[in-house]
Write a protein that holds these residues in place. Structure first.
Motif: not given
Ligand code: F6R
Length: 360
Positions: A58-60, A100-102, A105-107
């Motif tokens: 989603t962030s993408f 962009v990462t909610q 912590e996304t590796a």
């Molecule tokens: C979809 C979803 C995932 C995250 C992805 C990135 O609803 O939640 O596709 O968007 O794993 O996560 P973040 O934004 O935390 O880097």
């Protein structure tokens, strides 16, 4: 807690007017024509030649939205899926890399950020979590201020990302140009101030539940859009597959005829996202699917011509085209939610998925 809602996801959808108001508050300059971002005063991005976004899921999709806004303002920008941001992609000191990462912590995203840092690029993290790895590792951070998100599916944070990235795009493009590249910035900021109210109006409608019922049991669900509506289409499809477990795909509207049209039947509704006046070609593309029997669900302002062609309608209030996609996405969040609810899915914790993906 869930605050009286059946699921966290529902709560997070239904309270977006509040999280968005929080993300906007104090971030519009006194003249209502430019952003006011504490850590990024005018001139903060002088010398930036190009922008690369790195993000997942989603962030993408939010990053793709930001890319389109920057391109519209004359700044060269690209969005990369963080897992595809390998050594072959040129980066230099004039490149601004925005992770962009909610969660922060996304590796995959942290690895891309690390690569950009090593290549000498300037980096910014756009994240929801203060003190997260991305916030600490990037040169600067812009917080989206959405509040904690518990549902695995990202909803309110996508909306808040779009708002923050719009403000960032305005700052970067103003710094890159001699004069404002935006035609009528006051109209955009006016729309931004009214956004929480517009979102509340979408949330008060019941069309998405009815459409969810009407198309339950379809073979597949397709989502199309072009330009700024394209990231909304692919986000709509991702959310749908994630929580309903039904087959859903998002396509650039113009690509339908280059292959996916072979999948189209009377049992594959095509959700057609139309957010700008220049989307007439999308209407033509939707009609091509309709000719093959597919029901068309228009996601658009009330009097757009797409509604003449549509079998059903998920309306959004009239607003500035740069922000209308966010409203369309709220309708699609509701559609996914209601469909998953009818199917009895584990909405807050879909099978096989984790909120934060800490492996590459
Ligand atoms: C979809 C979803 C995932 C995250 C992805 C990135 O609803 O939640 O596709 O968007 O794993 O996560 P973040 O934004 O935390 O880097």
């Amino acid at each position: 807690g869930k605050g009286g809602y059946d699921h966290y996801m529902r709560k997070e959808i239904e309270t977006q007017h509040v999280s968005l108001a929080n993300g906007i508050k104090g971030r519009v300059g006194p003249d209502g024509r430019e952003p006011d971002l504490d850590d990024f005063p005018p001139g903060a991005f002088e010398g930036v030649e190009r922008v690369q976004f790195v993000a997942c899921g989603t962030s993408f999709h939010a990053a793709k939205y930001g890319t389109q806004l920057l391109n519209k303002a004359g700044v060269a920008a690209q969005a990369f899926r963080a897992s595809e941001y390998d050594d072959a992609i040129p980066v230099d000191r004039e490149t601004l890399v925005v992770a962009v990462t909610q969660s922060g912590e996304t590796a995959d995203t942290l690895a891309a950020l690390d690569r950009a840092t090593k290549a000498g690029a300037r980096t910014v993290a756009v994240t929801n979590v203060m003190g997260s790895s991305a916030a600490r590792e990037a040169d600067d951070a812009l917080f989206i201020r959405a509040g904690p998100e518990i549902g695995v599916a990202a909803t309110k944070t996508f909306s808040s990302q779009v708002v923050s990235l719009s403000l960032l795009a305005h700052r970067v493009s103003a710094d890159a140009a001699d004069e404002s590249p935006w035609d009528d910035p006051a109209a955009f900021y006016d729309a931004l101030e009214r956004l929480p109210d517009h979102v509340e109006r979408v949330l008060g409608r019941e069309d998405a539940a009815g459409v969810a019922d009407d198309y339950l049991g379809s073979d597949a669900f397709f989502f199309i859009g072009r330009g700024l509506a394209y990231p909304v289409a692919i986000e709509g499809a991702l959310k749908f597959k994630e929580i309903t477990y039904e087959h859903a795909e998002g396509f650039a509207a113009g690509e339908l005829k280059h292959g996916p049209l072979a999948l189209v039947t009377p049992r594959t509704p095509v959700f057609t996202v139309v957010t700008g006046d220049d989307d007439e070609t999308t209407v033509t593309n939707a009609r091509e699917a309709q000719t093959r029997g597919a029901p068309i669900v228009a996601v658009s302002p009330p009097d757009h011509t797409v509604t003449d062609a549509a079998d059903a309608h998920l309306p959004i209030p009239d607003t500035h085209p740069d922000i209308a996609g966010l409203l369309a996405n709220v309708q699609l969040q509701l559609l996914s939610y209601h469909t998953a609810d009818r199917l009895g899915r584990a909405i807050d914790k879909p099978r096989n998925l984790a909120k934060s993906v800490t492996v590459e």
